[in-house]
Design a protein around this motif. Structure first.
Motif, PDB file in Angstrom:
ATOM      1  N   PRO A 119       0.821  -1.230   0.000  1.00 33.70           N
ATOM      2  CA  PRO A 119       0.000   0.000   0.000  1.00 33.70           C
ATOM      3  C   PRO A 119       0.846   1.267   0.000  1.00 33.70           C
ATOM      4  CG  PRO A 119      -0.097  -1.107   2.132  1.00 33.70           C
ATOM      5  CD  PRO A 119       0.563  -2.053   1.189  1.00 33.70           C
ATOM      6  N   ILE A 120       2.032   1.214   0.608  1.00 31.79           N
ATOM      7  CA  ILE A 120       2.902   2.401   0.602  1.00 31.79           C
ATOM      8  C   ILE A 120       3.396   2.684  -0.810  1.00 31.79           C
ATOM      9  CG2 ILE A 120       5.063   3.357   1.495  1.00 31.79           C
ATOM     10  CD1 ILE A 120       4.681   1.607   3.975  1.00 31.79           C
ATOM     11  N   LEU A 121       3.854   1.624  -1.501  1.00 33.08           N
ATOM     12  CA  LEU A 121       4.309   1.791  -2.888  1.00 33.08           C
ATOM     13  C   LEU A 121       3.173   2.249  -3.784  1.00 33.08           C
ATOM     14  CD1 LEU A 121       6.555  -1.396  -3.307  1.00 33.08           C
ATOM     15  CD2 LEU A 121       7.313   0.979  -3.117  1.00 33.08           C
ATOM     16  N   LEU A 122       1.990   1.673  -3.591  1.00 27.83           N
ATOM     17  CA  LEU A 122       0.849   2.019  -4.439  1.00 27.83           C
ATOM     18  C   LEU A 122       0.457   3.477  -4.249  1.00 27.83           C
ATOM     19  CD1 LEU A 122      -1.414   1.252  -6.378  1.00 27.83           C
ATOM     20  CD2 LEU A 122      -2.750   0.460  -4.404  1.00 27.83           C
ATOM     21  N   ARG A 123       0.390   3.927  -2.985  1.00 23.70           N
ATOM     22  CA  ARG A 123      -0.006   5.327  -2.749  1.00 23.70           C
ATOM     23  C   ARG A 123       1.034   6.281  -3.342  1.00 23.70           C
ATOM     24  NH1 ARG A 123      -1.889   3.152   2.358  1.00 23.70           N
ATOM     25  NH2 ARG A 123      -4.172   3.462   2.523  1.00 23.70           N
ATOM     26  N   ALA A 124       2.303   5.938  -3.206  1.00 23.02           N
ATOM     27  CA  ALA A 124       3.345   6.803  -3.769  1.00 23.02           C
ATOM     28  C   ALA A 124       3.232   6.864  -5.291  1.00 23.02           C
ATOM     29  CB  ALA A 124       4.723   6.290  -3.342  1.00 23.02           C
ATOM     30  N   ALA A 163       3.512  -2.038 -13.433  1.00 26.19           N
ATOM     31  CA  ALA A 163       4.323  -0.855 -13.114  1.00 26.19           C
ATOM     32  C   ALA A 163       5.009  -1.002 -11.756  1.00 26.19           C
ATOM     33  CB  ALA A 163       3.450   0.400 -13.145  1.00 26.19           C
ATOM     34  N   LEU A 164       4.355  -1.687 -10.852  1.00 28.39           N
ATOM     35  CA  LEU A 164       4.912  -1.844  -9.511  1.00 28.39           C
ATOM     36  C   LEU A 164       5.727  -3.125  -9.368  1.00 28.39           C
ATOM     37  CD1 LEU A 164       1.830  -0.749  -7.347  1.00 28.39           C
ATOM     38  CD2 LEU A 164       3.846   0.609  -7.936  1.00 28.39           C
ATOM     39  N   GLY A 165       5.648  -3.997 -10.345  1.00 35.36           N
ATOM     40  CA  GLY A 165       6.358  -5.257 -10.247  1.00 35.36           C
ATOM     41  C   GLY A 165       5.727  -6.217  -9.261  1.00 35.36           C
ATOM     42  N   ARG A 166       4.404  -6.150  -9.114  1.00 33.46           N
ATOM     43  CA  ARG A 166       3.699  -6.992  -8.161  1.00 33.46           C
ATOM     44  C   ARG A 166       2.644  -7.844  -8.873  1.00 33.46           C
ATOM     45  NH1 ARG A 166       4.356  -5.725  -2.748  1.00 33.46           N
ATOM     46  NH2 ARG A 166       6.420  -4.792  -2.495  1.00 33.46           N
ATOM     47  N   ASN A 167       2.068  -8.762  -8.131  1.00 32.51           N
ATOM     48  CA  ASN A 167       1.019  -9.637  -8.641  1.00 32.51           C
ATOM     49  C   ASN A 167      -0.309  -8.880  -8.662  1.00 32.51           C
ATOM     50  OD1 ASN A 167      -1.098 -11.655  -8.764  1.00 32.51           O
ATOM     51  ND2 ASN A 167       0.513 -13.166  -8.386  1.00 32.51           N
ATOM     52  N   PRO A 168      -1.071  -8.942  -9.764  1.00 38.06           N
ATOM     53  CA  PRO A 168      -2.351  -8.209  -9.819  1.00 38.06           C
ATOM     54  C   PRO A 168      -3.326  -8.643  -8.736  1.00 38.06           C
ATOM     55  CG  PRO A 168      -1.683  -8.919 -12.013  1.00 38.06           C
ATOM     56  CD  PRO A 168      -0.752  -9.576 -11.049  1.00 38.06           C
ATOM     57  N   ILE A 169      -3.264  -9.906  -8.329  1.00 42.75           N
ATOM     58  CA  ILE A 169      -4.212 -10.379  -7.315  1.00 42.75           C
ATOM     59  C   ILE A 169      -4.013  -9.631  -5.998  1.00 42.75           C
ATOM     60  CG2 ILE A 169      -4.932 -12.404  -5.994  1.00 42.75           C
ATOM     61  CD1 ILE A 169      -4.171 -14.124  -8.368  1.00 42.75           C
ATOM     62  N   LEU A 213      -3.299  -6.686  -5.543  1.00 52.15           N
ATOM     63  CA  LEU A 213      -3.818  -5.312  -5.575  1.00 52.15           C
ATOM     64  C   LEU A 213      -5.325  -5.258  -5.394  1.00 52.15           C
ATOM     65  CD1 LEU A 213      -1.770  -3.681  -8.486  1.00 52.15           C
ATOM     66  CD2 LEU A 213      -1.612  -3.158  -6.050  1.00 52.15           C
ATOM     67  N   GLY A 214      -5.972  -6.406  -5.394  1.00 50.38           N
ATOM     68  CA  GLY A 214      -7.426  -6.414  -5.333  1.00 50.38           C
ATOM     69  C   GLY A 214      -7.992  -5.687  -4.134  1.00 50.38           C
ATOM     70  N   ARG A 215      -7.384  -5.818  -2.981  1.00 50.62           N
ATOM     71  CA  ARG A 215      -7.906  -5.193  -1.761  1.00 50.62           C
ATOM     72  C   ARG A 215      -7.738  -3.681  -1.760  1.00 50.62           C
ATOM     73  NH1 ARG A 215      -4.152  -7.792   2.780  1.00 50.62           N
ATOM     74  NH2 ARG A 215      -4.530  -9.606   1.447  1.00 50.62           N
ATOM     75  N   ILE A 270      -7.129   2.828  -6.306  1.00 50.48           N
ATOM     76  CA  ILE A 270      -6.897   2.987  -7.750  1.00 50.48           C
ATOM     77  C   ILE A 270      -8.071   3.708  -8.388  1.00 50.48           C
ATOM     78  CG2 ILE A 270      -6.524   1.726  -9.895  1.00 50.48           C
ATOM     79  CD1 ILE A 270      -5.228  -0.500  -8.253  1.00 50.48           C
ATOM     80  N   ASP A 271      -9.297   3.335  -7.996  1.00 50.53           N
ATOM     81  CA  ASP A 271     -10.485   3.980  -8.568  1.00 50.53           C
ATOM     82  C   ASP A 271     -10.523   5.466  -8.213  1.00 50.53           C
ATOM     83  OD1 ASP A 271     -11.298   1.605  -9.699  1.00 50.53           O
ATOM     84  OD2 ASP A 271     -12.657   1.079  -8.049  1.00 50.53           O
TER      85      ASP A 271
END
Length: 700
Positions: free
Chosen positions: A246-251, A278-284, A286-288, A293-294
């Motif tokens: 979540p820290i990487l995603l928010r940044a 883009a983040l180098g992570r698994n899409p699953i 990111l579901g939570r 993202i929306d």
């Protein structure tokens, strides 16, 4: 009780019919005398008693569709004779005077057997009891149901097989030759000439230019995106720290909001796959966090997800040819669409520049290109290796070689890079679209698929030009898009070869070398009929040239030993072409005129050949003598008495003298032997012109 059982049976209309075996009681495999595809076993193929015969195991061409023969479509009364006929054609006994047809040919004819036997089932008689009047009724049935004369001819030809193959069929066959029935045949609707439409120049020009743009300019970006699409994401160098996502995603989202940069989208929604990449992570994972993202997407908006975030290198008018290559296969600028267009561009260039048939191109394999280099390592010849099928004894094809030019060689190189390393055939189906099946029966593109994709390519070009305000799209022909087919490129190539100026006269060496290069591979490999097609186009082009010269009275200004004969022939030819004092010639009439009254006058760059066998010095080539054509490759214009000269011919010889003079004046001085030969050549040409241009035909 027997009556009750019978009544009960009649109440079951869909009971399966008992298996039908041959008249001798055997139930053979229908392909026991056929070669099967690699990996196919005879024991897994269809038997005579099967209601549906699967033809795929015996269809050896990679690009053919896998057909079946469905005998349940036939009336039960004639199913047995249809099975017997198809079996004998596939693996049985071939009657005297007949040839065993190809599997695909049998499938095509099966449609006509179905038409004939369905019609026959409605008649009160069996086939072996039919009379000439019955077959006259069949002809009337065809006239009502099939408007095209060619289609009716195919239907009659199929019906006649029940007579031609009667000796190997057990029963219920025609007892007389339908050809003897009054009104059975019809006049031919057209001549036996190749009826394939040529591609209009206004269509072919921009189409070929765009194909070469894809090969030479755009392929770099498409191939790079393809490599990225095929490469799995690298594993992280270190394990992810729990809770840092979540820290990487928010940044990452904050950076997009600050820059006003849209998020990757997929069909109107934020793409978690794009964000994950883009983040180098698994899409699953990111579901939570989808709500984050929306929320960001509502602020900065969306942009279609791209395959790779790298600069576009290909240029069109000094600008990037595309903004990005998209991941969604439904988009016109997606990797799936552009990779197919790149493959189609390579097909178009190979088909037009090599003259190879569709089946021959579809059997190109990795490593099909051979490049020959000179002592300095400079390439000077490129050869394409594949299989030829037409008029060959082996149904699986025989090895063949085509000499091609460098653009076609570049197309093969691109195809090899476009296919993954484990793929053998260069026109295998690409895997970027989800509908492509890895285990499909036909991995190589069929002819129908290629035809559809060629027209999709033309539509993409026009859509691209409309979106970018360009004017170099594919124009309409007769107010509608020209419908492209694979066979048109070979036909159009013949037309261009035939119309190369000076291509049939000695002195036009570059064109003759080009002809030899094109014919070198396939003309000697199989009896394609292409050479005859080219000669037909040459005759038409020559007729058009002669009629233009006659209308301009150019034949009255000829000089040289055959000038009088040339004028006489051309005057006669012009009279035959005139109708009520006016020359009215379309292509078909001019072809007929040339076929019947060819004046045997061959205009060229250096001479006009007025061919006469008795005087021709080029008649030493026996095979050309047998064809009744001059061998312009052995032309000796300065000595032959069949030569006439137009003012253009004289000017060409004078330019040759000037070239020799400039060559002799070069420094350092030429070697003595070469200088002697050039001087002798100049003297010979000068004497030739002095003798044949100072005395006009009228004064002679």
């Amino acid at each position: 009780m027997g009556t009750a059982v019978t009544t009960a049976l009649h109440a079951l209309p869909h009971l399966p019919s008992p298996p039908q075996v041959r008249a001798d009681g055997s139930d053979p495999f229908v392909f026991h005398a056929r070669r099967l595809r690699a990996g196919a076993a005879l024991e897994d193929t269809s038997r005579f008693s099967d209601d549906v015969w699967v033809l795929g195991p015996a269809m050896l061409k990679k690009h053919e569709r896998r057909f079946i023969l469905d005998f349940t479509l036939l009336p039960a009364t004639h199913r047995q004779v249809a099975k017997e006929l198809c079996y004998e054609m596939l693996s049985g006994t071939v009657p005297a005077g007949e040839d065993r047809p190809e599997v695909a040919t049998i499938r095509t004819a099966f449609t006509e057997y179905l038409r004939f036997l369905r019609w026959a089932a409605a008649r009160p008689r069996r086939l072996d009891a039919m009379t000439g009047r019955d077959l006259e009724d069949f002809q009337r049935f065809l006239i009502k149901s099939l408007p095209a004369a060619d289609a009716r001819q195919r239907a009659r030809s199929a019906a006649r097989k029940f007579w031609l193959w009667r000796s190997v069929l057990s029963s219920d066959v025609l007892r007389f030759d339908p050809r003897h029935v009054d009104g059975w045949s019809e006049p031919k609707a057209h001549s036996s000439e190749n009826a394939t439409a040529r591609i209009p120049e206004e269509v072919l020009g921009p189409l070929f230019v765009w194909a070469m743009r894809f090969i030479d300019e755009f392929s770099t970006d498409i191939l790079a995106a393809d490599r990225h699409w095929r490469t799995p994401p690298p594993a992280p160098a270190e394990p992810h720290v729990y809770g840092d996502l979540p820290i990487l995603l928010r940044a990452w989202l904050d950076a997009h909001i600050t820059a006003g940069k849209p998020l990757p989208g997929w069909r109107g929604e934020p793409s978690t796959t794009g964000v994950a990449q883009a983040l180098g992570r698994n899409p699953i994972s990111l579901g939570r966090y989808r709500h984050l993202i929306d929320e960001a997407a509502a602020i900065v908006g969306l942009t279609p997800q791209i395959v790779r975030d790298l600069p576009i290198r290909g240029r069109l008018d000094d600008e990037p040819w595309i903004g990005a290559i998209l991941a969604d296969h439904t988009e016109p600028d997606s990797l799936a669409a552009l990779a197919r267009i790149l493959q189609d561009s390579c097909y178009l260039v190979l088909s037009f520049l090599s003259g190879a048939r569709d089946s021959e191109i579809k059997h190109l394999r990795r490593g099909a290109l051979r490049t020959e280099c000179d002592a300095n390592g400079t390439p000077y010849r490129w050869k394409m290796h594949s299989l030829a099928f037409k008029s060959e004894d082996d149904p699986a094809g025989v090895p063949a070689t085509w000499s091609i030019g460098e653009p076609a060689a570049r197309a093969i190189t691109v195809l090899e890079r476009l296919q993954p390393p484990g793929t053998e055939y260069l026109f295998s189906r690409l895997e970027h679209s989800p509908g492509v099946k890895r285990n499909a029966a036909s991995q190589v593109l069929t002819s129908g698929a290629t035809n559809a994709r060629l027209n999709t390519f033309a539509a993409w070009i026009n859509d691209y030009c409309q979106r970018h305000g360009r004017t170099d799209g594919i124009p309409l022909v007769n107010q509608q898009p020209f419908h492209l087919k694979n066979g048109q490129f070979r036909r159009t190539l013949a037309w261009f070869i035939a119309r190369r100026p000076g291509g049939v006269i000695a002195g036009a060496l570059a064109y003759r070398h080009h002809c030899i290069q094109v014919f070198e591979g396939y003309a000697g490999t199989s009896e394609s009929g292409f050479r005859a097609e080219v000669e037909s186009e040459q005759a038409l082009a020559r007729g058009e040239h002669l009629m233009t010269a006659i209308d301009a009275h150019e034949h009255t200004h000829l000089t040289g030993p055959a000038a009088d004969e040339a004028a006489r022939r051309l005057e006669t030819f012009g009279e035959r072409a005139r109708f009520q004092g006016t020359v009215v010639l379309d292509d078909n009439r001019l072809r007929r005129l040339m076929a019947k009254h060819d004046p045997a006058v061959y205009p060229g760059q250096y001479i006009t050949c007025v061919h006469d066998h008795a005087k021709a010095l080029c008649e030493r080539a026996r095979h050309r003598r047998s064809e009744g054509l001059p061998d312009h490759g052995g032309c000796k214009p300065l000595a032959c008495r069949n030569v006439a000269l137009t003012p253009e011919n004289t000017a060409a010889w004078q330019r040759e003298i000037d070239r020799i003079t400039r060559r002799l004046a070069t420094r350092p001085t030429l070697p003595p032997l070469l200088r002697h030969r050039l001087e002798a050549r100049r003297t010979e040409i000068t004497a030739f012109l002095l003798e044949n241009t100072t005395t006009t035909r009228e004064s002679a």
